[in-house]
Design a protein around this motif. Structure first.
Motif, PDB file in Angstrom:
ATOM      1  N   TYR A 130     -22.384  56.676 138.409  1.00 16.66           N
ATOM      2  CA  TYR A 130     -22.797  55.371 138.912  1.00 16.66           C
ATOM      3  C   TYR A 130     -23.483  55.545 140.261  1.00 16.66           C
ATOM      4  N   ILE A 164     -13.458  51.348 138.044  1.00 15.43           N
ATOM      5  CA  ILE A 164     -14.332  51.330 136.870  1.00 15.43           C
ATOM      6  C   ILE A 164     -13.533  51.592 135.600  1.00 15.43           C
ATOM      7  N   ALA A 190     -22.507  49.494 129.271  1.00 11.69           N
ATOM      8  CA  ALA A 190     -22.658  49.860 130.678  1.00 11.69           C
ATOM      9  C   ALA A 190     -23.207  48.695 131.488  1.00 11.69           C
ATOM     10  N   GLU A 191     -24.184  47.975 130.936  1.00 14.51           N
ATOM     11  CA  GLU A 191     -24.758  46.849 131.655  1.00 14.51           C
ATOM     12  C   GLU A 191     -23.748  45.713 131.816  1.00 14.51           C
ATOM     13  N   ARG A 194     -21.148  46.769 134.362  1.00 19.95           N
ATOM     14  CA  ARG A 194     -21.660  46.705 135.732  1.00 19.95           C
ATOM     15  C   ARG A 194     -21.605  45.273 136.265  1.00 19.95           C
ATOM     16  N   ALA A 198     -19.342  43.780 139.635  1.00 20.01           N
ATOM     17  CA  ALA A 198     -20.100  43.325 140.808  1.00 20.01           C
ATOM     18  C   ALA A 198     -19.196  42.638 141.835  1.00 20.01           C
ATOM     19  N   LEU A 208     -23.103  47.706 143.073  1.00 15.99           N
ATOM     20  CA  LEU A 208     -23.183  48.737 142.035  1.00 15.99           C
ATOM     21  C   LEU A 208     -24.557  48.618 141.384  1.00 15.99           C
ATOM     22  N   THR A 209     -25.500  49.468 141.796  1.00 13.86           N
ATOM     23  CA  THR A 209     -26.878  49.329 141.316  1.00 13.86           C
ATOM     24  C   THR A 209     -27.049  49.814 139.881  1.00 13.86           C
ATOM     25  N   HIS A 210     -26.354  50.898 139.505  1.00 17.22           N
ATOM     26  CA  HIS A 210     -26.471  51.436 138.150  1.00 17.22           C
ATOM     27  C   HIS A 210     -25.109  51.985 137.713  1.00 17.22           C
ATOM     28  N   LEU A 211     -24.860  51.879 136.408  1.00 19.21           N
ATOM     29  CA  LEU A 211     -23.649  52.440 135.817  1.00 19.21           C
ATOM     30  C   LEU A 211     -24.011  53.042 134.465  1.00 19.21           C
ATOM     31  N   TYR A 212     -23.566  54.265 134.222  1.00 21.67           N
ATOM     32  CA  TYR A 212     -23.881  54.960 132.971  1.00 21.67           C
ATOM     33  C   TYR A 212     -22.583  55.467 132.329  1.00 21.67           C
TER      34      TYR A 212
END
Length: 382
Positions: A130, A164, A190-191, A194, A198, A208-212
């Protein structure tokens, strides 16, 4: 990092040599003697907050700032008038790194129990990466950092990873029915995860700009069971295919019994004789058993009287040419084996209900065969 000494701080700036430091305080310990009129330099990826007597009094964006009352009006109330605004200011400056911190890792420390619709109760592990960013420096300082002189991603990575994983466990309990459906849903999950996280990060002034999600996997023994199940499904499909091809070949052979031994039967025999025999019968044929005459059901190891190939002991029709193996008589015209209760020969079409009589020539009186059209003595039409 900017220069400073035990008495005055005249030039205040900070560089992050590691790329992982989220916050740095000048001075790192206690409060410093910041000279009135000192130069404060803030980079594009930074924000600075001036603290005096434990309280934040001013925030600074990118640029070069002079610590004077003309630039910071609130300093008028903070500095001592008898010193004519020339005394040093005991304060601290917090530099906050506002860039995006990438490739932070999250994952389950222990397997999580999950009830799968297809596989039952299993334990799952999950891991991924992330990216985070500080969007509210003062909130980040007051709620997460406190009075620490340094703060890096190592100090917060483990905590965020547990947050997470906790949210992921709740999400899986609501959305997941079987892990067999997982691979195509990682991006969607993931989206949505995320968005759910937030609020958790906003409480500390972070985003949290990105989460994979890299993988959600069961234990090795469950993975082995899944592989075995896939293999069984493959073999079952192959068995169905063999049976379909065998049935198609037999149907074609029955439509043209005379050419079965040379055409369809021969091609099918060359294709897969061993597998075809198992697909048609429950037990494989034993070619070593004895044969009997074609007057009744064929015994073990019997050969087809039409194509000569070995057939199973309980077969009623030859699996290669479709010939009927239960024989009670032969066609008196062409010699073809005739099935029980047949009234016509399946090869030549002559009636076989009664044995035909011999033909006697009306010209010379010679006796001829039943199938003869002309007398073999004088040539007269019969």
């Amino acid at each position: 990092m900017g220069t400073h000494n035990l008495v005055f701080l005249e030039v205040i700036e900070w560089f992050d040599p590691t790329g992982r430091e989220m916050l740095h305080r000048i001075p790192e310990e206690g409060s410093g003697e910041i000279k009135f009129g000192a130069q404060l330099t803030v980079r594009e990826s930074q924000a600075a907050v001036l603290f005096y007597q434990g309280k934040a009094v001013h925030g600074f964006g990118p640029g070069r700032h002079t610590l004077k009352t003309a630039n910071i009006p609130i300093l008028t109330k903070l500095l001592s008038l008898p010193w004519a605004f020339t005394s040093p200011l005991r304060a601290e400056v917090y530099f906050v790194n506002t860039k995006v911190f990438t490739n932070l890792k999250w994952g389950t420390r222990d397997p999580v129990a999950f009830k799968d619709r297809e596989l039952g109760l299993i334990r799952l592990r999950a891991h991924g990466i992330y990216n985070v960013r500080i969007v509210q420096p003062l909130l980040f300082i007051n709620r997460l950092v406190g009075t620490l002189g340094r703060f890096s991603t190592e100090d917060v990575e483990e905590y965020l990873s547990r947050v997470i994983v906790s949210r992921l466990n709740d999400f899986m309990g609501e959305e997941l029915t079987t892990i067999l459906d997982l691979p195509g849903r990682y991006d969607q999950w993931a989206e949505r995860l995320r968005a759910r996280l937030a609020e958790d990060l906003a409480h500390f002034g972070m985003s949290l700009t990105h989460l994979y999600i890299n993988a959600i996997t069961p234990p090795p023994e469950v993975q082995q069971a899944m592989d075995d199940r896939s293999k069984l499904g493959l073999f079952d499909d192959l068995n169905k295919l063999l049976k379909l091809k065998a049935a198609t070949a037999l149907e074609k052979a029955a439509e043209n019994p005379g050419a079965a031994g040379e055409g369809a039967g021969l091609g099918l025999a060359f294709m897969m004789p061993g597998l075809l025999g198992r697909a048609l019968t429950q037990d494989a044929p034993d070619p070593g058993k004895e044969t009997t005459s074609p007057g009744g059901p064929q015994p073990p190891g019997a050969a087809c009287p039409d194509c000569g190939r070995s057939v199973p002991d309980d077969a009623r029709f030859c699996p290669f040419c479709g010939h009927h193996l239960v024989v009670f008589d032969q066609c008196p015209y062409c010699g073809k084996n005739v099935p029980p209760n047949a009234r016509f020969c399946p090869r030549c079409g002559n009636a076989v209900a009664e044995k035909p009589r011999e033909k006697k020539c009306g010209n010379c009186g010679a006796v001829n065969l039943p199938q003869a059209a002309f007398c073999d003595q004088c040539g007269e039409r019969l």
